[in-house]
Scaffold this active site. Structure first.
Site, PDB file in Angstrom:
ATOM      1  N   LYS A  77       0.265   5.334  -6.060  1.00 46.93           N
ATOM      2  CA  LYS A  77      -0.742   5.366  -7.150  1.00 46.93           C
ATOM      3  C   LYS A  77      -1.573   6.643  -7.080  1.00 46.93           C
ATOM      4  O   LYS A  77      -1.731   7.357  -8.057  1.00 46.93           O
ATOM      5  CB  LYS A  77      -1.621   4.120  -7.048  1.00 46.93           C
ATOM      6  CG  LYS A  77      -2.720   3.963  -8.083  1.00 46.93           C
ATOM      7  CD  LYS A  77      -4.027   4.603  -7.752  1.00 46.93           C
ATOM      8  CE  LYS A  77      -4.618   4.285  -6.418  1.00 46.93           C
ATOM      9  NZ  LYS A  77      -5.133   2.954  -6.275  1.00 46.93           N
TER      10      LYS A  77
ATOM     11  N   CYS B  34      -1.343   1.668  -3.200  1.00 48.54           N
ATOM     12  CA  CYS B  34      -2.336   2.740  -3.031  1.00 48.54           C
ATOM     13  C   CYS B  34      -1.753   4.158  -2.957  1.00 48.54           C
ATOM     14  O   CYS B  34      -2.229   5.061  -3.646  1.00 48.54           O
ATOM     15  CB  CYS B  34      -3.131   2.518  -1.744  1.00 48.54           C
ATOM     16  SG  CYS B  34      -3.444   0.805  -1.352  1.00 48.54           S
TER      17      CYS B  34
ATOM     18  N   CYS C   8       0.821  -1.213   0.000  1.00 45.56           N
ATOM     19  CA  CYS C   8       0.000   0.000   0.000  1.00 45.56           C
ATOM     20  C   CYS C   8       0.857   1.267   0.000  1.00 45.56           C
ATOM     21  O   CYS C   8       0.673   2.149  -0.826  1.00 45.56           O
ATOM     22  CB  CYS C   8      -0.939  -0.004   1.210  1.00 45.56           C
ATOM     23  SG  CYS C   8      -1.853   1.523   1.391  1.00 45.56           S
TER      24      CYS C   8
ATOM     25  N   HIS D 106     -26.515  21.747  -1.517  1.00 45.69           N
ATOM     26  CA  HIS D 106     -26.593  22.349  -2.835  1.00 45.69           C
ATOM     27  C   HIS D 106     -25.590  23.474  -3.000  1.00 45.69           C
ATOM     28  O   HIS D 106     -25.400  24.243  -2.063  1.00 45.69           O
ATOM     29  CB  HIS D 106     -28.020  22.890  -3.021  1.00 45.69           C
ATOM     30  CG  HIS D 106     -28.266  23.426  -4.376  1.00 45.69           C
ATOM     31  ND1 HIS D 106     -28.394  22.607  -5.491  1.00 45.69           N
ATOM     32  CD2 HIS D 106     -28.397  24.703  -4.820  1.00 45.69           C
ATOM     33  CE1 HIS D 106     -28.601  23.361  -6.555  1.00 45.69           C
ATOM     34  NE2 HIS D 106     -28.598  24.641  -6.184  1.00 45.69           N
TER      35      HIS D 106
ATOM     36  N   TYR E  93      -8.762  -3.316 -11.358  1.00 47.05           N
ATOM     37  CA  TYR E  93      -8.413  -2.050 -10.729  1.00 47.05           C
ATOM     38  C   TYR E  93      -7.090  -1.487 -11.292  1.00 47.05           C
ATOM     39  O   TYR E  93      -7.014  -0.340 -11.677  1.00 47.05           O
ATOM     40  CB  TYR E  93      -8.151  -2.265  -9.238  1.00 47.05           C
ATOM     41  CG  TYR E  93      -9.313  -2.415  -8.314  1.00 47.05           C
ATOM     42  CD1 TYR E  93      -9.769  -1.336  -7.578  1.00 47.05           C
ATOM     43  CD2 TYR E  93      -9.917  -3.650  -8.118  1.00 47.05           C
ATOM     44  CE1 TYR E  93     -10.799  -1.482  -6.660  1.00 47.05           C
ATOM     45  CE2 TYR E  93     -10.950  -3.804  -7.203  1.00 47.05           C
ATOM     46  CZ  TYR E  93     -11.389  -2.713  -6.475  1.00 47.05           C
ATOM     47  OH  TYR E  93     -12.397  -2.848  -5.571  1.00 47.05           O
TER      48      TYR E  93
ATOM     49  N   GLU F  56     -25.887  15.623  -4.264  1.00 51.62           N
ATOM     50  CA  GLU F  56     -27.290  15.858  -3.908  1.00 51.62           C
ATOM     51  C   GLU F  56     -28.229  14.988  -4.743  1.00 51.62           C
ATOM     52  O   GLU F  56     -29.341  14.696  -4.343  1.00 51.62           O
ATOM     53  CB  GLU F  56     -27.654  17.340  -4.023  1.00 51.62           C
ATOM     54  CG  GLU F  56     -27.658  17.913  -5.419  1.00 51.62           C
ATOM     55  CD  GLU F  56     -27.954  19.419  -5.413  1.00 51.62           C
ATOM     56  OE1 GLU F  56     -29.038  19.811  -4.978  1.00 51.62           O
ATOM     57  OE2 GLU F  56     -27.070  20.195  -5.837  1.00 51.62           O
TER      58      GLU F  56
ATOM     59  N   GLU G 127      -6.640   1.854 -13.546  1.00 55.48           N
ATOM     60  CA  GLU G 127      -6.066   3.038 -12.896  1.00 55.48           C
ATOM     61  C   GLU G 127      -4.792   3.488 -13.607  1.00 55.48           C
ATOM     62  O   GLU G 127      -4.608   4.675 -13.886  1.00 55.48           O
ATOM     63  CB  GLU G 127      -5.772   2.734 -11.420  1.00 55.48           C
ATOM     64  CG  GLU G 127      -7.049   2.591 -10.598  1.00 55.48           C
ATOM     65  CD  GLU G 127      -6.799   2.268  -9.134  1.00 55.48           C
ATOM     66  OE1 GLU G 127      -5.679   1.852  -8.785  1.00 55.48           O
ATOM     67  OE2 GLU G 127      -7.737   2.439  -8.330  1.00 55.48           O
TER      68      GLU G 127
HETATM   69  P1  NDP Z   1      -8.050  -7.684 -10.504  1.00 51.55           P
HETATM   70  O1  NDP Z   1      -8.436  -8.968  -9.942  1.00 51.55           O
HETATM   71  O2  NDP Z   1      -8.828  -6.456 -10.180  1.00 51.55           O
HETATM   72  O3  NDP Z   1      -8.025  -7.790 -12.085  1.00 51.55           O
HETATM   73  C1  NDP Z   1      -7.288  -8.757 -12.759  1.00 51.55           C
HETATM   74  C2  NDP Z   1      -7.605  -8.624 -14.228  1.00 51.55           C
HETATM   75  O4  NDP Z   1      -6.771  -9.502 -14.961  1.00 51.55           O
HETATM   76  C3  NDP Z   1      -9.038  -8.982 -14.532  1.00 51.55           C
HETATM   77  O5  NDP Z   1      -9.502  -8.084 -15.508  1.00 51.55           O
HETATM   78  C4  NDP Z   1      -8.910 -10.406 -15.079  1.00 51.55           C
HETATM   79  O6  NDP Z   1      -9.902 -10.729 -15.999  1.00 51.55           O
HETATM   80  C5  NDP Z   1      -7.571 -10.322 -15.779  1.00 51.55           C
HETATM   81  N1  NDP Z   1      -6.894 -11.598 -15.890  1.00 51.55           N
HETATM   82  C6  NDP Z   1      -6.576 -12.453 -14.911  1.00 51.55           C
HETATM   83  N2  NDP Z   1      -5.904 -13.515 -15.386  1.00 51.55           N
HETATM   84  C7  NDP Z   1      -5.786 -13.312 -16.717  1.00 51.55           C
HETATM   85  C8  NDP Z   1      -5.186 -14.059 -17.764  1.00 51.55           C
HETATM   86  N3  NDP Z   1      -4.578 -15.213 -17.540  1.00 51.55           N
HETATM   87  N4  NDP Z   1      -5.251 -13.557 -19.008  1.00 51.55           N
HETATM   88  C9  NDP Z   1      -5.885 -12.381 -19.245  1.00 51.55           C
HETATM   89  N5  NDP Z   1      -6.459 -11.637 -18.308  1.00 51.55           N
HETATM   90  C10 NDP Z   1      -6.414 -12.098 -17.043  1.00 51.55           C
HETATM   91  O7  NDP Z   1      -6.511  -7.528 -10.170  1.00 51.55           O
HETATM   92  P2  NDP Z   1      -5.508  -6.307 -10.218  1.00 51.55           P
HETATM   93  O8  NDP Z   1      -4.203  -6.891 -10.560  1.00 51.55           O
HETATM   94  O9  NDP Z   1      -6.030  -5.198 -11.056  1.00 51.55           O
HETATM   95  O10 NDP Z   1      -5.517  -5.825  -8.709  1.00 51.55           O
HETATM   96  C11 NDP Z   1      -5.271  -6.749  -7.647  1.00 51.55           C
HETATM   97  C12 NDP Z   1      -6.088  -6.415  -6.442  1.00 51.55           C
HETATM   98  O11 NDP Z   1      -5.539  -5.272  -5.819  1.00 51.55           O
HETATM   99  C13 NDP Z   1      -7.524  -6.041  -6.746  1.00 51.55           C
HETATM  100  O12 NDP Z   1      -8.371  -7.155  -6.750  1.00 51.55           O
HETATM  101  C14 NDP Z   1      -7.873  -5.084  -5.656  1.00 51.55           C
HETATM  102  O13 NDP Z   1      -8.477  -5.792  -4.614  1.00 51.55           O
HETATM  103  C15 NDP Z   1      -6.555  -4.503  -5.241  1.00 51.55           C
HETATM  104  N6  NDP Z   1      -6.444  -3.104  -5.709  1.00 51.55           N
HETATM  105  C16 NDP Z   1      -7.307  -2.181  -5.200  1.00 51.55           C
HETATM  106  C17 NDP Z   1      -7.252  -0.886  -5.616  1.00 51.55           C
HETATM  107  C18 NDP Z   1      -8.207   0.108  -5.068  1.00 51.55           C
HETATM  108  O14 NDP Z   1      -8.817  -0.145  -4.040  1.00 51.55           O
HETATM  109  N7  NDP Z   1      -8.402   1.255  -5.719  1.00 51.55           N
HETATM  110  C19 NDP Z   1      -6.266  -0.424  -6.609  1.00 51.55           C
HETATM  111  C20 NDP Z   1      -5.435  -1.495  -7.091  1.00 51.55           C
HETATM  112  C21 NDP Z   1      -5.523  -2.763  -6.638  1.00 51.55           C
HETATM  113  P3  NDP Z   1     -11.379 -11.211 -15.571  1.00 51.55           P
HETATM  114  O15 NDP Z   1     -12.083 -10.006 -15.056  1.00 51.55           O
HETATM  115  O16 NDP Z   1     -11.940 -11.715 -16.845  1.00 51.55           O
HETATM  116  O17 NDP Z   1     -11.191 -12.265 -14.550  1.00 51.55           O
END
Ligand code: NDP
Length: 463
Positions: free
Chosen positions: A51, A48, A43, A439, A180, A444, A184
């Site tokens: 980022k 976080c 984080c 407002h 995410y 709102e 982002e």
């Molecule tokens: P996510 O789980 O959000 O997303 C992973 C993405 O990768 C999905 O779109 C998934 O597709 C895709 N994917 C997974 N495996 C493959 C593959 N073999 N081939 C192609 N595409 C694939 O993970 P992130 O890495 O973005 O983030 C990790 C975690 O970190 C998040 O789950 C979140 O909890 C946390 N995070 C939170 C943030 C916040 O609160 N703002 C910011 C950044 C991270 P599909 O959807 O089809 O499964």
């Protein structure tokens, strides 16, 4: 006197580990905490916090553009990546210091070393080779970005770990994933002037979110100039001329870019931790299996945060840590509550959400009322930007409880935090209706949508 060197040994100095170590030490327990990289964990060091700083940096290009509509003439602007990286480094170093100070003030022993389990109550410190014992051991080692070993050329790609400290800002980037991190970073790089392409295997980005927000964000990102390729995959990555990367895609041919970034989920850091020496079981994804009180399969060993892959979010790890302390050191058994977690995606525009998506709610409840507003935010009237804001409340018609609240637009994350309280308190739509509006704000709209936009019966949308 205890038969162990420590009452509690924490492995991992991230959000969950530091909170646990600090609170246990403050209660007078003998605590040691070991971290192999930098205190603060993902984080603070490469998640976080940096980022969000980069999100702020990337927004200035739009702010400069918007200024003219409000009468300002902004001179020529120039962005310096190295300056941003250095400023970010200074800030995370400050936070890292605060984390360590908090631990030290509470009386915890801070160790800068990798630690591995060697037995049920035993840990080996790799820096010194020393073995120590503890009555309780807490594993809070987090996770790392999936390197996607199955992809030929994956070693030529970067992940979010490297993205923060690239020696140069790339001119172009291809980001794989639709979660995410992919979304982002696509917005951050685009805002900093990088030609950005997102490639995602599914039909629509952000698979676990409400369809309205997914479509709305997709449209807004394309409108800005981010190229989004859905239902496509990178098949291989190879080195091209001038250090470029060539990504061979399934449907869109070869894409030549300066960097390819993989954002395909995160993997728990359980490899080589010696879990088998202590009888700690993991699941098929490599995450430590825990019960409702964060207890692993081995007595005296606990795990929390991303390494358990329950919900990978910083506040969740901190909450799990506080529950662990209540249970183990305050004689107040408390299991973490993972229901109704408000969350934000720091895309541009931002997403803020809590509760069920309309699709999820339609599967669970017979009848829904959906209140939806889509409008141009006030700032966009003078700036001339084509921004649209979406607000949506999903209501269970049977008891009028608001079961989902979803926002796309400026400050959606801030609003989601407050909506989280309303949903947690099980507020009904009537409670929203009798709340006076502030407002003029965008928020709102949340208390002035008096008539349902449409209803959903048995999963079907009706007027
Ligand atoms: P996510 O789980 O959000 O997303 C992973 C993405 O990768 C999905 O779109 C998934 O597709 C895709 N994917 C997974 N495996 C493959 C593959 N073999 N081939 C192609 N595409 C694939 O993970 P992130 O890495 O973005 O983030 C990790 C975690 O970190 C998040 O789950 C979140 O909890 C946390 N995070 C939170 C943030 C916040 O609160 N703002 C910011 C950044 C991270 P599909 O959807 O089809 O499964």
């Amino acid at each position: 006197m205890s038969a162990f060197d420590y009452d509690l040994f924490v492995i991992g100095g991230g959000s969950g580990g530091v909170r646990s170590g600090r609170l246990a030490a403050a209660l007078g327990r003998k605590v040691a905490i070991a971290e192999e990289f930098r205190y603060g964990g993902t984080c603070v060091i490469r998640g976080c916090v940096p980022k969000k700083l980069y999100v702020y940096a990337s927004q200035y290009s739009e702010h400069f553009g918007d200024a003219a509509g409000f009468g300002w003439s902004v001179g020529e602007s120039h962005f310096d990546w190295k300056k941003l990286v250095a400023a970010k480094e200074q800030e995370i170093t400050r936070l890292e210091g605060l984390y360590q100070k908090g631990l030290a003030n509470a009386g915890a022993e801070i160790l800068n070393t990798r630690a591995e389990l060697t037995g049920p109550n035993e840990v080996r410190l790799l820096a010194s080779g020393k073995t120590v014992t503890a009555e309780r051991i807490l594993i809070a080692v987090g996770g790392h970005p999936s390197p996607h070993d199955a992809l030929p050329g994956h070693e030529l790609c970067i992940t979010s770990n490297e993205a923060f400290d690239l020696p140069e800002l790339p001119k172009s980037i291809l980001i794989a994933g639709g979660g995410y991190i992919a979304v982002e970073f696509a917005n951050v790089f685009h805002g900093l002037g990088v030609e950005t392409t997102l490639i995602y295997r599914g039909k629509e980005i952000l698979s676990r979110f409400d369809q309205d927000l997914r479509r709305g964000l997709h449209a807004a990102m394309e409108e800005k100039g981010i190229r989004i390729l859905c239902e496509d995959l990178i098949q291989s990555v190879s080195a091209g001329a001038d250090g470029q990367r060539i990504a061979k895609t399934m449907k869109h041919g070869d894409i030549a870019v300066d960097q390819v970034m993989l954002a395909l989920g995160r993997v728990p850091n359980t490899k080589g931790l010696g879990l088998e020496n202590a009888g700690v079981k993991i699941n098929e994804r490599g995450a430590i299996i825990v019960d409702a009180f964060s207890r692993t399969s081995a007595p005296g060993i606990y795990a929390l945060g991303d390494v358990t892959d329950r919900v990978q979010l910083t506040p969740v790890a901190i909450h799990e840590a506080m529950c662990f302390i209540e249970t183990e050191y305050k004689n107040n058994p408390t299991s973490p509550d993972h229901d109704l977690i408000a969350t934000a995606v720091f895309s541009q525009p931002e997403i803020g959400t809590v509760g069920m998506s309309e699709e999820e709610a339609a599967r669970k409840f017979d009848q829904l009322e959906v209140y939806r507003a889509e409008f141009r935010p006030m700032k966009a009237t003078l700036s001339g930007r084509k921004d649209k804001m979406i607000m949506k409340l999903v209501v269970n018609a049977a008891d009028r409880k608001v079961v989902g609240a979803h926002i796309l637009g400026h400050d959606a994350g801030e609003m989601a935090q407050l909506l989280g309280i309303s949903l947690k308190a099980r507020c009904t739509k009537n409670d929203f209706d009798r709340t006076m509006a502030v407002h003029p704000t965008a928020a709102e709209e949340l208390v002035t949508m008096y008539q349902p936009s449409y209803r959903v019966r048995n999963g079907e949308r009706v007027a």
